[in-house]
Structures are given as structure tokens and as C-alpha cells.
Design a protein around this motif. Structure first.
Motif, short mmCIF file in Angstrom:
data_model
loop_
_atom_site.label_atom_id
_atom_site.label_comp_id
_atom_site.label_asym_id
_atom_site.label_seq_id
_atom_site.Cartn_x
_atom_site.Cartn_y
_atom_site.Cartn_z
N ASN A 15 41.70 29.61 50.43
CA ASN A 15 40.88 30.80 50.28
C ASN A 15 41.75 32.04 50.35
OD1 ASN A 15 38.60 29.26 50.09
ND2 ASN A 15 38.01 29.52 52.21
N VAL A 16 41.26 33.12 49.75
CA VAL A 16 41.96 34.40 49.73
C VAL A 16 41.06 35.43 50.41
CG1 VAL A 16 42.86 36.21 48.22
CG2 VAL A 16 43.12 33.83 47.58
N LEU B 3 28.35 41.99 44.57
CA LEU B 3 28.83 42.08 43.20
C LEU B 3 29.43 40.75 42.75
CD1 LEU B 3 29.53 43.77 40.65
CD2 LEU B 3 31.69 44.34 41.80
N LEU B 4 30.27 40.17 43.57
CA LEU B 4 30.91 38.90 43.20
C LEU B 4 29.90 37.77 43.12
CD1 LEU B 4 34.25 39.14 45.20
CD2 LEU B 4 33.86 39.60 42.77
N LEU B 5 28.91 37.79 44.00
CA LEU B 5 27.87 36.75 43.94
C LEU B 5 27.12 36.80 42.62
CD1 LEU B 5 26.47 36.77 47.59
CD2 LEU B 5 27.78 34.96 46.48
N ILE C 221 30.68 34.00 42.13
CA ILE C 221 31.80 33.78 43.04
C ILE C 221 31.28 33.80 44.47
CG2 ILE C 221 34.01 34.65 43.89
CD1 ILE C 221 34.43 35.91 41.12
N GLN C 222 31.39 32.67 45.15
CA GLN C 222 30.96 32.60 46.55
C GLN C 222 31.89 33.45 47.40
OE1 GLN C 222 28.18 31.09 47.84
NE2 GLN C 222 27.68 30.90 45.67
N GLU D 46 40.91 29.88 43.76
CA GLU D 46 40.85 29.70 42.30
C GLU D 46 40.01 30.76 41.61
OE1 GLU D 46 37.72 26.90 44.05
OE2 GLU D 46 39.83 27.26 44.46
N LYS D 47 39.25 31.53 42.37
CA LYS D 47 38.42 32.60 41.80
C LYS D 47 39.08 33.98 41.94
CE LYS D 47 34.85 30.09 40.67
NZ LYS D 47 34.31 30.03 39.33
N TYR D 48 40.29 34.02 42.51
CA TYR D 48 40.94 35.29 42.80
C TYR D 48 41.12 36.15 41.55
CZ TYR D 48 44.56 38.66 43.88
OH TYR D 48 45.28 39.81 44.00
N TYR D 49 41.69 35.59 40.49
CA TYR D 49 41.97 36.39 39.29
C TYR D 49 40.69 36.89 38.63
CZ TYR D 49 46.75 35.00 39.96
OH TYR D 49 47.99 34.82 40.51
N GLN D 50 39.64 36.08 38.65
CA GLN D 50 38.36 36.52 38.12
C GLN D 50 37.83 37.69 38.95
OE1 GLN D 50 35.30 33.52 38.15
NE2 GLN D 50 33.80 34.85 37.16
N ALA D 51 37.98 37.60 40.28
CA ALA D 51 37.53 38.67 41.17
C ALA D 51 38.31 39.95 40.92
CB ALA D 51 37.65 38.24 42.63
N VAL D 52 39.62 39.84 40.69
CA VAL D 52 40.44 41.02 40.42
C VAL D 52 39.95 41.74 39.17
CG1 VAL D 52 42.75 41.78 39.70
CG2 VAL D 52 42.49 40.22 41.64
N VAL D 53 39.65 40.99 38.13
CA VAL D 53 39.15 41.59 36.89
C VAL D 53 37.84 42.33 37.17
CG1 VAL D 53 38.20 41.07 34.60
CG2 VAL D 53 40.31 39.96 35.38
N ILE D 54 36.94 41.71 37.91
CA ILE D 54 35.65 42.33 38.23
C ILE D 54 35.86 43.61 39.04
CG2 ILE D 54 33.53 42.02 39.57
CD1 ILE D 54 33.79 38.97 38.81
N MET D 55 36.76 43.56 40.02
CA MET D 55 37.00 44.75 40.85
C MET D 55 37.62 45.88 40.03
SD MET D 55 38.07 43.16 44.56
CE MET D 55 39.34 42.08 43.92
N LYS D 56 38.55 45.55 39.14
CA LYS D 56 39.16 46.58 38.29
C LYS D 56 38.13 47.20 37.36
CE LYS D 56 43.91 45.17 38.55
NZ LYS D 56 45.15 44.89 37.86
#
Length: 68
Positions: A3-4, A20-22, A26-27, A49-59
Motif C-alpha cells: 500500500n501507498v 474522489l478516489l472512491l 480506488i479503495q 497498484e492504483k498509485y499511478y491512477q490516483a496521481v492522474v486523478i489528483m493532477k
């Protein structure tokens, strides 16, 4: 994969980021991070494994963050 923890500083921002991530499937789990003398630090824990997807969403949503 591990986990990150993504730090966003304030509990309010952590809660909003979690929601937002939910929405993107993304759990996320709210966590309190021991600060380094600079006040309260809060964040969310997500699967690595969801880190890069989360980064895109946050950006895309102009959310500043750091990784712990």
C-alpha cells in the motif's frame, strides 16, 4: 504490491480525496501520519497498484500531495 500513503496535510483534504478516489473505484483508507513538527498531517492509504491512477486523478483535480 504494498500500500501507498498519500499525504495531503489536513484531515478535510484527506476526506475529500478519499471520496474522489472512491468515485473512480480506488479503495482508500483515511490515516493519521506522525508529523515532523509541522502540525497535523493526514492522508489516505491506497493499494500500490492504483498509485499511478490516483496521481492522474489528483493532477486533473489540482490536488497537491506528497508520498510517505
Amino acid at each position: 504490491m504494498n500500500n501507498v500513503i498519500i499525504s495531503v496535510g489536513a484531515v478535510t483534504y484527506a476526506i475529500k480525496l478519499k471520496k474522489l478516489l472512491l468515485r473512480y473505484g480506488i479503495q482508500a483508507r483515511l490515516v493519521k501520519i506522525d508529523g515532523d513538527g509541522q502540525g497535523c498531517t493526514h492522508g489516505i492509504e491506497i493499494p500500490g497498484e492504483k498509485y499511478y491512477q490516483a496521481v492522474v486523478i489528483m493532477k486533473e483535480n489540482n490536488i497537491s500531495y506528497s508520498v510517505k
